[in-house]
Design a protein around this motif. Structure first.
Motif, PDB file in Angstrom:
ATOM      1  N   SER A 106      18.004   2.645  -1.192  1.00 39.02           N
ATOM      2  CA  SER A 106      18.376   3.351   0.109  1.00 39.02           C
ATOM      3  C   SER A 106      17.275   4.027   0.809  1.00 39.02           C
ATOM      4  O   SER A 106      16.261   4.452   0.032  1.00 39.02           O
ATOM      5  CB  SER A 106      19.519   4.527   0.112  1.00 39.02           C
ATOM      6  N   PRO A 107      17.227   4.207   2.033  1.00 39.21           N
ATOM      7  CA  PRO A 107      15.888   4.863   2.713  1.00 39.21           C
ATOM      8  C   PRO A 107      15.857   6.155   2.170  1.00 39.21           C
ATOM      9  O   PRO A 107      16.687   6.846   1.863  1.00 39.21           O
ATOM     10  CB  PRO A 107      16.487   4.656   4.306  1.00 39.21           C
ATOM     11  N   ILE A 108      14.687   6.748   2.135  1.00 46.21           N
ATOM     12  CA  ILE A 108      14.294   8.154   1.451  1.00 46.21           C
ATOM     13  C   ILE A 108      14.156   8.935   2.940  1.00 46.21           C
ATOM     14  O   ILE A 108      13.652   8.793   3.919  1.00 46.21           O
ATOM     15  CB  ILE A 108      13.189   7.886   1.000  1.00 46.21           C
ATOM     16  N   ALA A 109      15.051  10.106   2.858  1.00 46.78           N
ATOM     17  CA  ALA A 109      14.911  10.716   3.868  1.00 46.78           C
ATOM     18  C   ALA A 109      13.568  11.735   3.864  1.00 46.78           C
ATOM     19  O   ALA A 109      13.039  12.118   3.117  1.00 46.78           O
ATOM     20  CB  ALA A 109      16.178  12.059   3.894  1.00 46.78           C
ATOM     21  N   THR A 120      11.050   7.402  -7.981  1.00 55.28           N
ATOM     22  CA  THR A 120      12.058   6.409  -8.430  1.00 55.28           C
ATOM     23  C   THR A 120      11.620   5.056  -7.742  1.00 55.28           C
ATOM     24  O   THR A 120      11.580   4.048  -8.246  1.00 55.28           O
ATOM     25  CB  THR A 120      13.289   6.649  -8.070  1.00 55.28           C
ATOM     26  N   ALA A 121      11.089   5.214  -6.354  1.00 54.63           N
ATOM     27  CA  ALA A 121      10.814   3.936  -5.730  1.00 54.63           C
ATOM     28  C   ALA A 121       9.583   3.420  -6.211  1.00 54.63           C
ATOM     29  O   ALA A 121       9.472   1.949  -6.493  1.00 54.63           O
ATOM     30  CB  ALA A 121      10.497   4.476  -4.341  1.00 54.63           C
ATOM     31  N   VAL A 147       4.154   1.510   2.692  1.00 54.48           N
ATOM     32  CA  VAL A 147       5.280   2.356   2.167  1.00 54.48           C
ATOM     33  C   VAL A 147       4.775   3.720   2.058  1.00 54.48           C
ATOM     34  O   VAL A 147       4.114   4.126   1.291  1.00 54.48           O
ATOM     35  CB  VAL A 147       5.412   1.846   0.995  1.00 54.48           C
ATOM     36  N   ILE A 148       5.449   4.861   2.741  1.00 54.70           N
ATOM     37  CA  ILE A 148       5.294   6.046   2.354  1.00 54.70           C
ATOM     38  C   ILE A 148       6.017   6.418   1.333  1.00 54.70           C
ATOM     39  O   ILE A 148       7.370   6.345   1.285  1.00 54.70           O
ATOM     40  CB  ILE A 148       5.569   6.877   3.680  1.00 54.70           C
ATOM     41  N   LEU A 149       5.459   7.144   0.423  1.00 60.09           N
ATOM     42  CA  LEU A 149       6.257   7.728  -0.623  1.00 60.09           C
ATOM     43  C   LEU A 149       5.516   9.036  -1.130  1.00 60.09           C
ATOM     44  O   LEU A 149       4.434   9.172  -1.180  1.00 60.09           O
ATOM     45  CB  LEU A 149       6.040   6.690  -2.140  1.00 60.09           C
ATOM     46  N   ASP A 150       6.391   9.804  -1.232  1.00 60.46           N
ATOM     47  CA  ASP A 150       5.987  11.368  -1.465  1.00 60.46           C
ATOM     48  C   ASP A 150       6.102  11.352  -3.248  1.00 60.46           C
ATOM     49  O   ASP A 150       7.091  11.590  -3.745  1.00 60.46           O
ATOM     50  CB  ASP A 150       6.652  12.511  -1.158  1.00 60.46           C
ATOM     51  N   LYS A 191       0.881  -1.164   0.008  1.00 60.67           N
ATOM     52  CA  LYS A 191      -0.014  -0.126  -0.054  1.00 60.67           C
ATOM     53  C   LYS A 191       1.004   1.302  -0.062  1.00 60.67           C
ATOM     54  O   LYS A 191       1.669   1.377   0.939  1.00 60.67           O
ATOM     55  CB  LYS A 191      -0.822  -0.103   1.133  1.00 60.67           C
ATOM     56  N   ILE A 192       0.782   1.910  -1.017  1.00 58.34           N
ATOM     57  CA  ILE A 192       1.497   3.406  -1.113  1.00 58.34           C
ATOM     58  C   ILE A 192       0.917   4.587  -0.352  1.00 58.34           C
ATOM     59  O   ILE A 192      -0.470   4.734  -0.944  1.00 58.34           O
ATOM     60  CB  ILE A 192       1.908   3.546  -2.674  1.00 58.34           C
ATOM     61  N   GLU A 193       1.151   5.050   0.405  1.00 59.91           N
ATOM     62  CA  GLU A 193       0.675   6.008   1.081  1.00 59.91           C
ATOM     63  C   GLU A 193       1.408   7.537   0.999  1.00 59.91           C
ATOM     64  O   GLU A 193       2.734   7.232   1.121  1.00 59.91           O
ATOM     65  CB  GLU A 193       0.291   5.835   2.356  1.00 59.91           C
TER      66      GLU A 193
END
Length: 387
Positions: free
Chosen positions: A384-387, A86-87, A75-78, A41-43
């Motif tokens: 890599s982790p997203i800041a 990219t993610a 998964v948090i994605l902006d 789930k993309i949030e």
């Protein structure tokens, strides 16, 4: 739910990238998760809005959200940032299904319309789920369950039934459209299994509910020339309602000729005559017959009617509340409810309503905390982790 490796069910091994929110899309993907799919789930950073709209054990875990997002990974994605895009591309490239509930122009502006996604992953099943088909003039209009109930004629038939236009007491459009998105997506997966060919699927709430309503209400209006108006008389008969008894109410349907004959013989209502002998005859005067039955049902208690009709094999039921379902003996006997541990304590979920002899589904886990699996999923992608 953590890793996808422990899943079982008919969709085990299917990876779903879920860019949906509220109820329609999440209900579809909830069932996919129940049946074994790894649903990611993309949030956005502030989460799916449904997290906040109902009571729950924490401010971000409302009951509606917890139910329709169980067993998924969050998964948090902006998606306004290059890193977020990219993610998402990395997830899409490995996915079997991509499903979203954004309007068509909005998803295209982000750069994730079907043409772009299929170029990266030609075998993907890409499901659009939104208010109106983009192929019509209302294609980019906003929609919610209430407006679609109105648009599809549901409020109108409620007015025919009760005298006032009204919504039904459940989010019917969201849930029916969610189920439609589910079957459409899994049919596209079946086609891909046989042919290797991915494809785009579109599910509009309006088109779905128009189809749903017109199953029975198209009626005589389907023919050329029309043979009647677009409504099914029995469904909108003013006297179609639970019957009042001496001490409450009961629901019963004395419908086919066998049940009618058994009822008449056992109860011997004084108003029965030969003009009611067949279903065809009764259908022409159904509202009147419902009214006459209502008078007769006042003569006995609810339990007396349940005992009598049950003994005759006539469908009858007491009136239950949603809360009473949690203690329903039949549902308990079938194992319908599944209690799952979460960080907030045990959660008693309404479980998988279907049964499979070889590949049973199950509630795969609790609903995820916001962004709970971001690091895990990015690591699986080698990012890599997203800041």
């Amino acid at each position: 739910m953590g890793s996808s490796g422990k899943r079982s069910g008919p969709l085990a091994g299917v990876k779903v990238v879920d860019l949906t929110a509220m109820v329609m899309g999440p209900y579809c993907t909830q069932i996919m998760a129940d049946l074994g799919a790894d649903v990611i789930k993309i949030e956005p950073p502030d989460g799916d809005g449904t997290r906040y709209i109902s009571v729950g054990p924490s401010p971000t875990m409302g009951g509606v959200f917890a139910n329709v997002n169980r067993g998924k990974r969050s998964v948090i994605l902006d998606l306004q940032t290059p890193e977020g895009k990219t993610a998402l591309w990395a997830l899409i490239e490995q996915a079997d299904v991509f499903i979203h509930t954004m309007r068509s122009k909005a998803i295209a502006r982000l750069g994730f319309d079907y043409a772009a996604v299929a170029q990266r992953n030609p075998g993907i099943v890409y499901t659009n789920a939104y208010g109106y088909s983009r192929r019509g003039p209302m294609g980019d209009q906003p929609a919610y369950d209430d407006t679609i109930q109105a648009e599809c004629g549901l409020t109108a038939v409620q007015q025919m039934l009760t005298g006032e236009p009204s919504f039904v007491g459940t989010i019917a459009a969201d849930k029916v459209a969610g189920l439609t998105a589910l079957y459409a997506t899994t049919m596209a997966l079946f086609h891909r299994e046989r042919s290797g060919e991915g494809q785009e699927v579109e599910v509009g709430m309006f088109e779905t509910m128009a189809s749903f309503m017109l199953v029975e209400h198209a009626n005589g209006a389907m023919f050329s020339p029309p043979l009647g108006e677009a409504f099914y008389p029995r469904a909108v008969a003013r006297n179609r309602r639970p019957y009042r008894t001496k001490d409450g109410h009961v629901a019963a349907l004395i419908y086919n000729d066998k049940h009618w004959s058994l009822f008449v013989k056992a109860v011997q209502p004084h108003w029965v005559n030969d003009s009611m002998a067949t279903l065809k005859q009764r259908a022409k005067q159904i509202d009147r017959i419902y009214g006459l039955l209502a008078e007769t049902f006042m003569e006995r208690t609810t339990q007396e009617w349940l005992d009598l009709l049950g003994g005759l094999g006539i469908p009858a039921a007491p009136l239950r509340t949603p809360g009473e379902l949690f203690e329903n003996e039949h549902l308990k006997a079938t194992g319908f409810f599944e209690t799952v541990d979460s960080q907030h304590g045990p959660v008693k979920f309404p479980g998988v309503p279907t049964w499979f002899s070889q590949t049973p589904g199950r509630v795969a886990g609790p609903a995820p905390e916001l962004g709970e699996h971001t690091a895990e999923v990015l690591a699986e992608l080698g990012l890599s982790p997203i800041a």
